[in-house]
Each structure stands twice: as structure tokens, then as C-alpha cells.
Design an enzyme around this catalytic site. Structure first.
Site, PDB file in Angstrom:
ATOM      1  N   LYS A   8      17.298  64.640 -15.420  1.00 44.32           N
ATOM      2  CA  LYS A   8      16.468  63.433 -15.472  1.00 44.32           C
ATOM      3  C   LYS A   8      16.539  62.753 -14.114  1.00 44.32           C
ATOM      4  CE  LYS A   8      14.289  59.737 -17.013  1.00 44.32           C
ATOM      5  NZ  LYS A   8      14.793  58.798 -17.986  1.00 44.32           N
ATOM      6  N   HIS A  36      11.214  59.706 -14.454  1.00 42.58           N
ATOM      7  CA  HIS A  36      10.835  58.306 -14.723  1.00 42.58           C
ATOM      8  C   HIS A  36      10.076  57.862 -13.470  1.00 42.58           C
ATOM      9  CE1 HIS A  36      12.194  53.919 -15.775  1.00 42.58           C
ATOM     10  NE2 HIS A  36      11.077  53.923 -15.074  1.00 42.58           N
ATOM     11  N   ASP A  85      11.492  57.280 -26.026  1.00 41.88           N
ATOM     12  CA  ASP A  85      12.364  56.519 -25.121  1.00 41.88           C
ATOM     13  C   ASP A  85      13.214  55.542 -25.952  1.00 41.88           C
ATOM     14  OD1 ASP A  85      13.649  55.511 -22.921  1.00 41.88           O
ATOM     15  OD2 ASP A  85      11.945  54.384 -22.143  1.00 41.88           O
ATOM     16  N   PRO A 140      16.352  46.152 -20.475  1.00 45.56           N
ATOM     17  CA  PRO A 140      15.086  46.676 -20.996  1.00 45.56           C
ATOM     18  C   PRO A 140      15.336  47.826 -21.964  1.00 45.56           C
ATOM     19  CG  PRO A 140      15.501  47.575 -18.820  1.00 45.56           C
ATOM     20  CD  PRO A 140      16.636  46.626 -19.112  1.00 45.56           C
TER      21      PRO A 140
HETATM   22  C1  NCD Z   1      16.334  52.513 -20.444  1.00 41.98           C
HETATM   23  C2  NCD Z   1      17.661  52.386 -21.182  1.00 41.98           C
HETATM   24  O1  NCD Z   1      17.877  51.385 -21.853  1.00 41.98           O
HETATM   25  O2  NCD Z   1      18.472  53.305 -21.077  1.00 41.98           O
HETATM   26  N1  NCD Z   1      15.517  51.391 -20.707  1.00 41.98           N
HETATM   27  C3  NCD Z   1      14.156  51.363 -20.705  1.00 41.98           C
HETATM   28  O3  NCD Z   1      13.590  50.284 -20.676  1.00 41.98           O
HETATM   29  N2  NCD Z   1      13.438  52.477 -20.722  1.00 41.98           N
HETATM   30  C4  NCD Z   1      16.661  52.649 -18.996  1.00 41.98           C
HETATM   31  C5  NCD Z   1      15.494  52.671 -18.073  1.00 41.98           C
HETATM   32  O4  NCD Z   1      14.750  53.652 -18.093  1.00 41.98           O
HETATM   33  O5  NCD Z   1      15.307  51.747 -17.283  1.00 41.98           O
HETATM   34 ZN    ZN Z   2      14.667  56.286 -21.200  1.00 41.17          ZN
END
Ligand code: NCD
Ligand code: ZN
Length: 430
Positions: free
Chosen positions: A142, A171, A285, A303
Site C-alpha cells: 500500500k 492512496h 476503506d 479521518p
Molecule cells: C485511514 C485510517 O483511518 O486508517 N483513514 C481514512 O480516512 N481513510 C487513513 C487514511 O487513509 O488517511
Molecule cells: Zn484506508
């Protein structure tokens, strides 16, 4: 074991009542109609689909087990109808060396109730990417935004993955083009769509030709099209197709996610691409955080939106509304993700197929409830949303793992599916 049900799985074109004889996790024989000797007989109102694969989840575990762990996360998956998950490496410790990957895999081996693969993170130690790639333990790597500006480490990973034909999951947000500080409802201004495109251009400029590159959680139609035009695979999340910046304004941190929720018109175009065949998979996700963390201030809270337990319901609701048909659903949740991972013969109904299936009841209705979940992450922006269509049974390699609210298997049934992911024998050294 003998499994009987009404199937809609390749190569079938129409729902058909079948009896499968399953041996060592694979279909050994198929006959039409019922059988008096079936061990598991699923009712006629249910439809048995190929097992749902979520190629982007954060099961956390290790030192982040307070957010989610390998048991709670895979119970959530099973209850969501998911038979295989692909787990992300941003854990503590990070999964960027064979030692921490070993710890993670041992926790999964002991606890997971569904099958799994793990992606490694980008190591900062020279030579480690090659060690990981040759270990056969992971399905791929990743690449996070911050990895894109570590050119040496990034190139090592891309070439190590290319030599072994492993997947690289991106990402796609350029770290120099994103900032903090935007108000709820406007976070898309701090993380512009141009950052998504620029990150993809950057990695494309250093990736070896023929690398299996997969762009995850594309939040804008332009990124989907850019990825496809470069021959890469791409997934979108349920939240980027069902929610938009107005939900971020309303729910604050509970709807804070990277990449951010976009203005409504982006979301509508993304749905169109989903059904026009340009998107290879839906991936959740699933990013669990605690209630306390999500109740913090918008600027400082982490997040991430949990999704693995909810998304089958959410997508079946789109089927019930006629936004997509069951064929689209199967492609986006099973056959597409299997193809991205390079797994062949998953959830089909011919001799030799991997006998993992998701049974759904298309008529069951209810409301999404974050608190009635196996996941430790209880807050969801979908809270109270009406759904129609529910996963009712989850079968992993011939074993009934979950049925109507109950888990029917001991932790540890799940297997590392990395060896199933296609490597075509690897490539000769560059
Ligand atoms: C992801 C996490 O919480 O692991 N959070 C997200 O908002 N997708 C980490 C990330 O990709 O920033
Ligand atoms: Zn993720």
C-alpha cells in the site's frame, strides 16, 4: 459438506436451485435441484451470490486493538456478508517489515473468521521491500500519500512488486497539495481533486511498465477515468457514492474521511461511472475509530468511516431502487475485486471453484444501526438510514460462518489467501 440453495453465481445467468458437494473448501460436484442429504439448506427466498470481497479494510489490531482487532473486524465482515478482506498496513507497529507482518498474520491466523490478505507498507529500510515481496506472505503493497515523496523507497517497492507480480494499491493524493484547517462541509477545498490526479501522474512516471497498480478510494470521476486510461484498476467507496460534502457539514467528524466527501455533482457522476463499467470494485476503506476519538474537534479528530458491516445493505438498496442491477452488484463486490487481487475461480459454482458465498435476502428491510454491530466503531454517518436487502448467511470455503445475526464458527477459520493471488511465477530480475 453438501450445500443447497438458490444460486446466482458464475457461470449461471439466472437464479437456479443447486446442490453443491464441497471438499477441502472447493466445489467438488454440482447438481441441479434439491438433495435430501444437504448439510446446509438455504431457503428459497434467499439468493446465494459469489462471496463478497472487500479489498480495503483497516482491521487495526496490535497496538490499535482498542479501535478494532482481527476478531471484531472480521466478525463485522462476516455479518456484512464479506468472505475475504484485504487489510491495510498503517497499524502500530506499521506492517513495513517481515517481523511486524509476522505478528499481524499470527493475530489473523488465531482470530479471523473470514479469509484475508495483508498489504505491506512502504519500508524505509533498503532491501526490506524485496524481503517482503519474496516472503509470499502479502498480496501487495500500500502506497500512502507521504510515501510518494520518498522516491528511493517508493521505487524499491514498485520494482519489488513488479518482479513478483504483486499488487500496488495507491492512496492517490499528493501530500504537497493537501492542507488542514477547512470547515466541516468544505474539506474538499483543502484536499482538491487535482491532488488526486497529480499523485497518480507522479507514481505513473516512476512505475515499471506492466506493474499491477490499483487506485483505491477514487473520490472523483476524473481520477477513475485517469486511472482507467493508464490501464490501472480502480475502486470507489460506498461513502463517496452515497454521501457528499453536505453530510460532512451535518455530521462533522463522523463523516470526516480521506479523501474527503465531495460536492454533490461529483458524487452523481461517480455513480454513473460505477454502473457504466469503468469501476473495477467497491471497497469500503473500513476505517474504525472509537466514539471518544470521533467526538473530538473537527480539526483534530481522526479521518475514517467504518463500512464493512454496512455496505452490502447499502449497495443492495441501490439494487432495490434500480440504480444498479444484481449483475453490477456481483461484479463490483465479488468478481471485480477477485480480479484486482488476482484470485481465480472465486465463488463460482463449477467443480474446482473456491466455495465462498454470500446469501442475501433482497426483501428484508431495516435501518442501519451503528450500535448493533460487531465492529468496535459504533458511529456511522449512515445511522438510521433505511435499507432494503440484507446479507443473511456467509459461507467461507464451504463452512457456514455466519447466519442471521449469529456467528457459527470458532475464531481462526480464516486463511491467508495471498498464495491464491496470481503471481504467474514472478518475473525475472530487471
Ligand atoms: C485511514 C485510517 O483511518 O486508517 N483513514 C481514512 O480516512 N481513510 C487513513 C487514511 O487513509 O488517511
Ligand atoms: Zn484506508
Amino acid at each position: 459438506m453438501i450445500l443447497e440453495g438458490r444460486f446466482l453465481a458464475p457461470p449461471l445467468e439466472e437464479p437456479t436451485r443447486l446442490t453443491l458437494c464441497i471438499r477441502d473448501g472447493r466445489v467438488a460436484g454440482v447438481s441441479r435441484g434439491s438433495s435430501p442429504s444437504a448439510d446446509v439448506r438455504l431457503p428459497d427466498e434467499w439468493l446465494v451470490l459469489p462471496g463478497i470481497i472487500d479489498i480495503h479494510v483497516h482491521l487495526r489490531g496490535l497496538r490499535l486493538s482498542y479501535k478494532e482487532d482481527e476478531l471484531s473486524g472480521t466478525l463485522a465482515a462476516a455479518a456484512g456478508g464479506v468472505t475475504l478482506v484485504a487489510d491495510m498496513p498503517n497499524t502500530q507497529p506499521r506492517l513495513d517489515n517481515t517481523e511486524s507482518i509476522g505478528l499481524k498474520l499470527s493475530a489473523l491466523r488465531r482470530n479471523s473468521v473470514v479469509d484475508y490478505v495483508v498489504y505491506a507498507g512502504v519500508p524505509r529500510t533498503p532491501g526490506e521491500a524485496e524481503r517482503i515481496a519474496s516472503s509470499g506472505l502479502v498480496a501487495g503493497f500500500k502506497v500512502y500519500p507521504e510515501d510518494l515523496v520518498e522516491q528511493g523507497a517508493l521505487e524499491e517497492v514498485l520494482y519489488a512488486a513488479w518482479r513478483r507480480n504483486l499488487l500496488v494499491v495507491l492512496h492517490s493524493e499528493h501530500p504537497d497539495m493537501v492542507k488542514e484547517g477547512c470547515k466541516p462541509g468544505r474539506r474538499w477545498e483543502c484536499r482538491p481533486t487535482t491532488a488526486e490526479i497529480e499523485a497518480l501522474r507522479l507514481i505513473s512516471s516512476v512505475a515499471p511498465r506492466g506493474l499491477r497498480l490499483h487506485v483505491t478510494h477514487a473520490s472523483t470521476p476524473n481520477l477513475v477515468l485517469e486511472a482507467k486510461s493508464r490501464g490501472f484498476t480502480v475502486d470507489v467507496t460506498p461513502h463517496h457514492i452515497l454521501l457528499d460534502s453536505r453530510d460532512e457539514e451535518k455530521h462533522g467528524c463522523i463523516a470526516k474521511v480521506n479523501p474527503p466527501l465531495r460536492p454533490p455533482e461529483q458524487r452523481e457522476r461517480l455513480i454513473q461511472l460505477l454502473i457504466s463499467g469503468d469501476v473495477d470494485a467497491v471497497a469500503t476503506d473500513h476505517a474504525p475509530h472509537t466514539v471518544e476519538e470521533k467526538m473530538g474537534s473537527f480539526d483534530e479528530c481522526p479521518p475514517g468511516i467504518p463500512g464493512v458491516e454496512h455496505y452490502t445493505r447499502l449497495l443492495l438498496t441501490l439494487v432495490s431502487k434500480g440504480v444498479m442491477d444484481l449483475r453490477d452488484f456481483i461484479k463490483l463486490t465479488s468478481t471485480g475485486p477477485a480480479r484486482v487481487l488476482g484470485i481465480h475461480g472465486y465463488g463460482c459454482v463449477e467443480p474446482g471453484c473456491i466455495a465462498s458465498y454470500t446469501a442475501v435476502d433482497l426483501r428484508r428491510e431495516g435501518r442501519i444501526s451503528g450500535y448493533e454491530t460487531f465492529s468496535k466503531a459504533k458511529l456511522t454517518p449512515y445511522e438510521g438510514m433505511l435499507y432494503r436487502g440484507e446479507p443473511v448467511a456467509t459461507i467461507v470455503r464451504g463452512r457456514l460462518v455466519y447466519r442471521e445475526g449469529c456467528v457459527c464458527i470458532k475464531p481462526g477459520w480464516g486463511l491467508n489467501a495471498a498464495r491464491l493471488a496470481s503471481r504467474r511465477g514472478g518475473r525475472p530480475p530487471a
